[in-house]
Design a protein around this motif. Structure first.
Motif, mmCIF file in Angstrom:
data_model
loop_
_atom_site.group_PDB
_atom_site.id
_atom_site.type_symbol
_atom_site.label_atom_id
_atom_site.label_comp_id
_atom_site.label_asym_id
_atom_site.label_seq_id
_atom_site.Cartn_x
_atom_site.Cartn_y
_atom_site.Cartn_z
ATOM 1 N N THR A 1 0.826 -1.206 0.000
ATOM 2 C CA THR A 1 0.000 0.000 0.000
ATOM 3 C C THR A 1 0.864 1.261 0.000
ATOM 4 O OG1 THR A 1 -1.728 -1.183 1.235
ATOM 5 C CG2 THR A 1 -1.831 1.228 1.218
ATOM 6 N N THR A 2 1.940 1.223 0.783
ATOM 7 C CA THR A 2 2.857 2.364 0.824
ATOM 8 C C THR A 2 3.480 2.611 -0.541
ATOM 9 O OG1 THR A 2 3.358 1.885 3.156
ATOM 10 C CG2 THR A 2 4.881 3.321 1.969
ATOM 11 N N ALA A 3 3.855 1.517 -1.224
ATOM 12 C CA ALA A 3 4.423 1.666 -2.566
ATOM 13 C C ALA A 3 3.401 2.272 -3.521
ATOM 14 C CB ALA A 3 4.904 0.304 -3.076
ATOM 15 N N LYS A 4 2.130 1.823 -3.410
ATOM 16 C CA LYS A 4 1.081 2.391 -4.261
ATOM 17 C C LYS A 4 0.892 3.878 -3.983
ATOM 18 C CE LYS A 4 -1.905 -1.544 -5.385
ATOM 19 N NZ LYS A 4 -3.278 -2.098 -5.260
ATOM 20 N N ILE A 5 0.884 4.234 -2.688
ATOM 21 C CA ILE A 5 0.717 5.637 -2.320
ATOM 22 C C ILE A 5 1.871 6.471 -2.861
ATOM 23 C CG2 ILE A 5 0.684 7.239 -0.366
ATOM 24 C CD1 ILE A 5 -0.825 5.105 1.220
ATOM 25 N N ALA A 6 3.098 5.938 -2.745
ATOM 26 C CA ALA A 6 4.262 6.666 -3.266
ATOM 27 C C ALA A 6 4.157 6.846 -4.777
ATOM 28 C CB ALA A 6 5.540 5.926 -2.899
ATOM 29 N N ASP A 7 3.690 5.772 -5.453
ATOM 30 C CA ASP A 7 3.532 5.858 -6.912
ATOM 31 C C ASP A 7 2.471 6.898 -7.277
ATOM 32 O OD1 ASP A 7 3.983 4.805 -9.684
ATOM 33 O OD2 ASP A 7 1.906 4.207 -9.479
ATOM 34 N N LEU A 8 1.345 6.863 -6.566
ATOM 35 C CA LEU A 8 0.275 7.834 -6.835
ATOM 36 C C LEU A 8 0.730 9.257 -6.522
ATOM 37 C CD1 LEU A 8 -2.839 5.902 -5.453
ATOM 38 C CD2 LEU A 8 -2.248 6.305 -7.844
ATOM 39 N N SER A 9 1.511 9.406 -5.450
ATOM 40 C CA SER A 9 2.012 10.739 -5.106
ATOM 41 C C SER A 9 2.921 11.264 -6.210
ATOM 42 C CB SER A 9 2.764 10.683 -3.771
ATOM 43 O OG SER A 9 1.905 10.273 -2.719
ATOM 44 N N GLY A 10 3.766 10.355 -6.749
ATOM 45 C CA GLY A 10 4.628 10.759 -7.857
ATOM 46 C C GLY A 10 3.835 11.172 -9.077
ATOM 47 N N ARG A 11 2.770 10.405 -9.368
ATOM 48 C CA ARG A 11 1.931 10.761 -10.517
ATOM 49 C C ARG A 11 1.223 12.097 -10.296
ATOM 50 N NH1 ARG A 11 -1.069 5.066 -12.273
ATOM 51 N NH2 ARG A 11 0.858 3.860 -12.644
ATOM 52 N N VAL A 12 0.728 12.311 -9.076
ATOM 53 C CA VAL A 12 0.061 13.583 -8.770
ATOM 54 C C VAL A 12 1.041 14.743 -8.942
ATOM 55 C CG1 VAL A 12 -0.964 14.940 -6.903
ATOM 56 C CG2 VAL A 12 -1.677 12.575 -7.251
ATOM 57 N N HIS A 13 2.277 14.548 -8.487
ATOM 58 C CA HIS A 13 3.285 15.595 -8.642
ATOM 59 C C HIS A 13 3.547 15.886 -10.115
ATOM 60 C CE1 HIS A 13 6.742 18.068 -7.697
ATOM 61 N NE2 HIS A 13 7.483 17.343 -8.519
ATOM 62 N N GLN A 14 3.632 14.841 -10.929
ATOM 63 C CA GLN A 14 3.831 15.036 -12.361
ATOM 64 C C GLN A 14 2.650 15.774 -12.984
ATOM 65 O OE1 GLN A 14 4.572 11.163 -14.031
ATOM 66 N NE2 GLN A 14 6.615 10.989 -13.142
ATOM 67 N N LEU A 15 1.434 15.382 -12.589
ATOM 68 C CA LEU A 15 0.248 16.053 -13.124
ATOM 69 C C LEU A 15 0.194 17.513 -12.701
ATOM 70 C CD1 LEU A 15 -2.453 13.252 -12.619
ATOM 71 C CD2 LEU A 15 -1.416 13.987 -14.771
ATOM 72 N N GLU A 16 0.589 17.798 -11.466
ATOM 73 C CA GLU A 16 0.598 19.194 -11.011
ATOM 74 C C GLU A 16 1.612 20.014 -11.805
ATOM 75 O OE1 GLU A 16 1.365 18.942 -6.868
ATOM 76 O OE2 GLU A 16 -0.752 18.614 -6.311
ATOM 77 N N SER A 17 2.787 19.410 -12.064
ATOM 78 C CA SER A 17 3.792 20.113 -12.866
ATOM 79 C C SER A 17 3.276 20.361 -14.280
ATOM 80 C CB SER A 17 5.093 19.299 -12.907
ATOM 81 O OG SER A 17 5.609 19.093 -11.621
ATOM 82 N N ARG A 18 2.626 19.322 -14.847
ATOM 83 C CA ARG A 18 2.080 19.471 -16.190
ATOM 84 C C ARG A 18 0.983 20.528 -16.221
ATOM 85 N NH1 ARG A 18 3.047 19.816 -21.315
ATOM 86 N NH2 ARG A 18 1.341 19.076 -22.650
ATOM 87 N N LEU A 19 0.138 20.548 -15.158
ATOM 88 C CA LEU A 19 -0.931 21.541 -15.073
ATOM 89 C C LEU A 19 -0.352 22.949 -14.997
ATOM 90 C CD1 LEU A 19 -3.918 22.237 -14.774
ATOM 91 C CD2 LEU A 19 -3.681 21.888 -12.301
ATOM 92 N N THR A 20 0.734 23.111 -14.243
ATOM 93 C CA THR A 20 1.371 24.423 -14.147
ATOM 94 C C THR A 20 1.883 24.877 -15.512
ATOM 95 O OG1 THR A 20 2.030 23.945 -11.863
ATOM 96 C CG2 THR A 20 3.190 25.723 -12.993
#
Length: 209
Positions: A108-127
């Motif tokens: 679960t921690t690995a999934k959360i870390a993966d999702l957090s990384g994806r969210v960070h990428q999406l936020e950068s792309r949104l910016t």
């Protein structure tokens, strides 16, 4: 019997002999090393049951003040190993459950870390997209302003063309004809001006005044 590894058959009483026991005790250091390295997790349940039910119940295994230090230590070691085995049997399923829950938590921690990384990428792309959108909006506004200016210029040119088309005479042609008439009279006008100057003479400052 107790040193029999888990998964192997436990020797029965018929297969045990004093000769084998003396052979084991003859290598004292090796025997002590086996006792020190013995892990209750590796103990066979059948062997522990035999030791507990058959050997520890024997009168000779009861505490006796006449026992030597070695014999007393063996009795204490056997009793402690049996107790530790029962405790381990209780803990073992809980340990297995804990290990399973730990794996699930790590997953679960690995999934959360993966999702957090994806969210960070999406936020950068949104910016980046927001910045591009702002630039595009500014370009659009500039294009609209240029279009308004061009439209105003076209309206003025259209009005001028309409005025020219509505007038009876062409101003360009009128100006050309006037220039041509003035050009035809240029020589005569020059001669008339010269004759007047010759007749009137030099005009001083008082005459000019």
């Amino acid at each position: 019997v107790l040193l029999t590894p888990r998964g192997k058959s436990v020797p029965s009483g018929e297969n045990l002999s004093w000769k084998e026991v003396k052979k084991m005790f003859s290598k004292a250091e090796s025997f002590l090393t086996q006792l020190q390295r013995f892990n209750v997790k590796d103990a066979s349940a059948a062997a522990v049951r035999i030791v507990e039910e058959q050997y520890l119940a024997m009168p000779a295994m009861q505490p006796d003040a006449r026992d030597s230090a070695v014999m007393e230590g063996v009795k204490v070691w056997l009793a402690n190993i049996v107790q530790m085995f029962h405790i381990y049997e209780v803990i073992k399923p809980k340990q297995a459950m804990l290990n399973q829950k730990t794996k699930e938590w790590e997953h679960t921690t690995a999934k959360i870390a993966d999702l957090s990384g994806r969210v960070h990428q999406l936020e950068s792309r949104l910016t980046e997209l927001m910045g591009s959108f702002q630039d595009a909006t500014e370009e659009k506004n500039a294009a609209i302003g240029a279009l308004d200016e061009l439209t105003a210029s076209c309206n003025i040119a259209g009005k001028l063309a309409s005025s020219l088309a509505a007038s009876r005479s062409n101003p360009v042609l009128v100006a050309k004809e006037r220039y041509e008439r003035q050009a035809e009279c240029l020589h005569g006008d020059a001669l008339l001006a010269s004759a007047f100057s010759s007749y009137a003479g030099l005009m001083d400052a008082a005459g000019r005044t």
